[in-house]
Design an enzyme around this catalytic site. Structure first.
Site, PDB file in Angstrom:
ATOM      1  N   TYR A 143      37.869  36.060  29.141  1.00  0.00           N
ATOM      2  CA  TYR A 143      38.631  36.868  28.180  1.00  0.00           C
ATOM      3  C   TYR A 143      38.573  36.220  26.799  1.00  0.00           C
ATOM      4  O   TYR A 143      38.337  36.894  25.797  1.00  0.00           O
ATOM      5  CB  TYR A 143      40.091  37.009  28.631  1.00  0.00           C
ATOM      6  CG  TYR A 143      40.272  37.805  29.895  1.00  0.00           C
ATOM      7  CD1 TYR A 143      40.388  39.186  29.858  1.00  0.00           C
ATOM      8  CD2 TYR A 143      40.346  37.173  31.137  1.00  0.00           C
ATOM      9  CE1 TYR A 143      40.562  39.934  31.026  1.00  0.00           C
ATOM     10  CE2 TYR A 143      40.516  37.906  32.307  1.00  0.00           C
ATOM     11  CZ  TYR A 143      40.623  39.284  32.238  1.00  0.00           C
ATOM     12  OH  TYR A 143      40.792  40.011  33.393  1.00  0.00           O
ATOM     13  N   GLU A 191      26.595  42.462  42.387  1.00  0.00           N
ATOM     14  CA  GLU A 191      25.790  41.907  41.303  1.00  0.00           C
ATOM     15  C   GLU A 191      25.388  40.446  41.548  1.00  0.00           C
ATOM     16  O   GLU A 191      24.738  39.829  40.713  1.00  0.00           O
ATOM     17  CB  GLU A 191      26.538  42.038  39.978  1.00  0.00           C
ATOM     18  CG  GLU A 191      26.730  43.485  39.565  1.00  0.00           C
ATOM     19  CD  GLU A 191      27.329  43.662  38.185  1.00  0.00           C
ATOM     20  OE1 GLU A 191      27.412  42.675  37.418  1.00  0.00           O
ATOM     21  OE2 GLU A 191      27.716  44.801  37.863  1.00  0.00           O
ATOM     22  N   CYS A 198      34.005  46.064  32.780  1.00  0.00           N
ATOM     23  CA  CYS A 198      35.162  45.174  32.681  1.00  0.00           C
ATOM     24  C   CYS A 198      35.339  44.330  33.939  1.00  0.00           C
ATOM     25  O   CYS A 198      36.028  43.320  33.903  1.00  0.00           O
ATOM     26  CB  CYS A 198      36.424  45.949  32.330  1.00  0.00           C
ATOM     27  SG  CYS A 198      36.766  47.370  33.367  1.00  0.00           S
ATOM     28  N   HIS A 199      34.674  44.705  35.036  1.00  0.00           N
ATOM     29  CA  HIS A 199      34.721  43.857  36.237  1.00  0.00           C
ATOM     30  C   HIS A 199      34.029  42.516  35.993  1.00  0.00           C
ATOM     31  O   HIS A 199      34.257  41.571  36.733  1.00  0.00           O
ATOM     32  CB  HIS A 199      34.093  44.577  37.440  1.00  0.00           C
ATOM     33  CG  HIS A 199      32.662  44.943  37.282  1.00  0.00           C
ATOM     34  ND1 HIS A 199      32.263  46.077  36.604  1.00  0.00           N
ATOM     35  CD2 HIS A 199      31.528  44.331  37.704  1.00  0.00           C
ATOM     36  CE1 HIS A 199      30.946  46.147  36.622  1.00  0.00           C
ATOM     37  NE2 HIS A 199      30.472  45.105  37.280  1.00  0.00           N
ATOM     38  N   ASN A 249      40.245  50.480  29.353  1.00  0.00           N
ATOM     39  CA  ASN A 249      38.847  50.898  29.337  1.00  0.00           C
ATOM     40  C   ASN A 249      38.698  52.273  29.996  1.00  0.00           C
ATOM     41  O   ASN A 249      38.914  52.408  31.196  1.00  0.00           O
ATOM     42  CB  ASN A 249      37.999  49.853  30.080  1.00  0.00           C
ATOM     43  CG  ASN A 249      36.521  50.170  30.103  1.00  0.00           C
ATOM     44  OD1 ASN A 249      36.065  51.159  29.549  1.00  0.00           O
ATOM     45  ND2 ASN A 249      35.769  49.312  30.771  1.00  0.00           N
TER      46      ASN A 249
END
Length: 188
Positions: free
Chosen positions: A122, A180, A153-154, A145
């Protein structure tokens, strides 16, 4: 990822298309304007979908009507490819009209500067947009978002190694990060 599609007209007389589609993380509600994808909503069961549609209709000034319009064909195809691991970069037209100011700046930086398989803190994201003391404001931007998953945002985590929060729920965030390759796949 089949689903029901509905279309309405926004306050500028442009059509807005909605679809609820299945995904590996549950039903997603997608919405698109003539500018591009404008909204993604997680866990879009009937109640969540209805609340999201009411909110979206208020924000865009559109009432849904059933249709088979095709604005969402490409976003649906792209998301299917993402969930199969065949796609690592979202290249979609996005409508940023549901966000502005600092939030939009942060979300655009996130979309362009944090690639698949990576994470950012962040505080680091705050520094990237020239506001080094605004880590909490970045967190608020993530929570607001309108395009989660596509504006990833993950991929934003705590600087101490914690996973951080997520509007779609922590289990959804874990599953996306595992997809991912950032986290190990769950055993169960």
């Amino acid at each position: 990822m089949a689903g029901r599609t509905v279309v309405g007209m926004d306050s500028n007389g442009q059509f807005v298309e909605w679809a609820v589609v299945g995904s590996d993380i549950g039903p997603l509600m997608l919405a698109a304007t003539g500018e591009g994808l404008v909204s993604v909503v997680f866990h879009a069961d009937d109640a969540v979908r209805d609340r999201a549609l009411a909110r979206l209709c208020g924000q865009l000034g559109a009432e849904p009507v059933e249709s088979a319009a095709g604005r969402l064909a490409e976003p649906i195809r792209v998301l299917e490819a993402y969930f199969t691991g065949a796609l690592r970069e979202f290249r979609l037209s996005l409508d940023w009209s549901l966000t502005a100011g600092f939030n939009r700046e942060v979300l655009r930086e996130l979309a362009s500067g944090v690639p698949y398989g990576t994470v950012v803190g962040y505080g680091e994201l705050a520094r990237r947009v020239g506001q080094p003391g605004a880590a909490q404001a970045v967190g608020a931007a993530m929570g607001a978002n309108p395009l989660p998953l596509v504006v990833p945002c993950h991929r934003v985590v705590e600087s101490d190694g914690g996973i951080g929060g997520f509007g779609g729920g922590l289990e959804t965030k874990r599953r996306l990060l595992a997809l991912e390759g950032v986290l190990p796949q769950p055993l169960f």
